[in-house]
Design a protein around this motif. Structure first.
Motif: not given
Length: 497
Positions: A221-231
């Protein structure tokens, strides 16, 4: 339509205001630097329109909403509540589905098939706020014309006419732009569109990701924001080897403090998730079958992956409405406190709207379901009634992860307000934790993890009232409950709950 009714709607359209651009960028971690500056009201010529009938035998529609997301769904409900939908309202969407609660796509929709994942029609608008489920049948019953899978490609502002991808012409009396955002993507030249690389903005995206997860072994998962954490939390439910890569120093850097982020990172690591922080990606590499096989970092190292999810933010979908007037700082379409653009008869709501954030005296563009709902309701009420007060939004963010059956710990946090000033953290994360943002003695923002319904209900009151809090007393609180009680006691009498 009676002559009186027509004049009322036309008068509503003609009251649009215009104001200057180039206002302060809204960022949760940045203080207000500039004041909102409105230009004086101007008298626009009334714009007439041809009355539309229920059959829509020609191209004329009294009200048209462009976009099929949450904002469009809640706007439709508000039109219905005012008795102005039947035979008058048309919604034009690029999607194949009636508006739905989009947050589900990175939460319940991604749960493994044996853990009761969310599916349509279960999360059509407006179930997210406790309202009636607006299925395709609902729109038919209410006399709302739905045009699916046919996005608007151009607008003629002078003629009040829209053209769709299929060549359909739609003449509008009042237009509401609710086009939302599109996912930021990796360029093709570094592998951004390889098979096995996913972005999530709609049901089709989520369906494609689920198909990959069913066969996957290693997920990045690339990205440590909302999308990254939820995915990433959902991938754990599938029992997959999961890695999160991001360039920042810790998770959700735009909101979480380093200490708070560390708590969440430990929780994810306990669930088997690996982190690669402070990393830059050079490219995504394909295997012999043409599918993505690895992530190559700028330092030369590689991380194997057969499924990659990119969650690096989103961009407001302003095309083809650039002429309506854009905000150069926060992006999106510039509107006033009634969601009127500088063009009479044209409004913008939801993610795409750059609006005055009244309580912090700056311009904001908020990508959140709560704002999508509230902005839609406020805009339509202003359009159809005598409502004249300015939209007064309180920033609100939340996330829910690990909520599937069998999860050792379900996580749900809520944040209200502005994360400026110094922070005070209370609690040990097990069972709960709270973070308070204090600026010049005032409580500006508060986040609570694993709070009770009563505690969550208190948060918006605290954030809106911004009471002066005894910082030393708050720091000495022995529990989240005690800290919240100290904050509650600081509320003025009229705001106390």
């Amino acid at each position: 339509m009676s002559t009186a009714r027509k004049l009322k709607v036309m008068a509503s359209v003609s009251n649009s205001l215009s104001f200057k651009h180039g206002l302060s960028l809204w960022c949760p971690q940045s203080p207000s630097l500039h004041r909102i500056r409105h230009s004086s009201a101007r008298n626009f010529q009334r714009r007439g329109f041809v009355v539309a009938y229920s059959s829509f035998a020609n191209e004329n529609r009294e009200f048209v909403i462009v976009g099929g997301g949450n904002a469009a769904g809640y706007a439709a409900r508000t039109f219905v509540e005012h008795g102005m939908a039947d035979g008058r309202l048309c919604i034009v969407s690029k999607e194949a589905y009636a508006p739905y609660e989009r947050p589900a796509l990175t939460k319940g929709y991604l749960f493994p098939l044996d853990k009761k994942p969310a599916r349509l029609p279960g999360f059509h608008t407006c179930v997210g706020s406790g309202g009636e489920r607006q299925t395709p049948e609902w729109y038919k019953e209410k006399g709302i014309e739905m045009i699916y899978q046919d996005p608007v490609t151009s607008i003629d502002i002078e003629k009040q006419t829209l053209t769709t991808n299929s060549g359909k012409l739609l003449k509008y009396g009042s237009l509401i732009v609710a086009t939302g955002c599109t996912a930021s993507r990796f360029p093709d030249k570094i592998g951004g569109n390889l098979p096995g690389v996913h972005y999530i903005r709609d049901v089709a995206d989520a369906d494609a990701l689920i198909s990959s997860l069913e066969k996957a072994k290693k997920v990045v998962v690339v990205g440590g924001g909302y999308i990254g954490m939820e995915v990433a939390a959902a991938a754990v439910g599938w029992k997959l080897d999961t890695t999160i890569i991001f360039p920042e120093n810790h998770l959700l850097q735009r909101l979480f403090t380093p200490s708070l982020a560390q708590r969440y990172e430990q929780l994810y690591q306990q669930n088997g998730v690996k982190f690669v922080k402070g990393a830059s990606i050079k490219n995504l590499e394909a295997g012999s079958d043409g599918r993505v096989a690895a992530v190559k970092l700028e330092d030369g190292s590689t991380i194997d992956a057969d499924t990659i999810v990119i969650g690096i933010g989103a961009k407001p979908t302003v095309s083809p409405f650039e002429r309506v007037g854009l905000n150069s700082s926060v992006g999106g379409i510039q509107v006033d406190g009634q969601f009127r653009t500088r063009m009479p008869g044209i409004f913008a709501i939801g993610d795409v709207a750059a609006f005055p954030l009244k309580m912090y005296d700056r311009i904001a563009r908020v990508e959140h379901v709560d704002h999508a709902r509230r902005s839609a309701q406020h805009c339509v009420k202003a359009l159809l009634s005598a409502q004249t007060h300015t939209y007064d939004y309180l920033p609100y963010f939340y996330s829910r992860v690990f909520e599937y059956e069998g999860s050792p710990r379900k996580v749900w946090w809520q944040f209200f307000g502005d994360n400026v000033g110094e922070t005070i953290e209370i609690g040990n994360f097990d069972p709960k934790i709270a973070t308070f943002w204090i600026d010049s003695g005032k409580l500006k923002g508060v986040l609570v993890e694993s709070g009770s319904p009563e505690e969550f209900q208190l948060l918006p009151t605290l954030a809106r009232s911004q009471p002066f809090v005894d910082k030393a007393k708050l720091q000495q609180a022995s529990s989240v409950e005690e800290a919240l009680e100290i904050a509650r006691a600081a509320l003025p009498a009229e705001a106390a709950v």
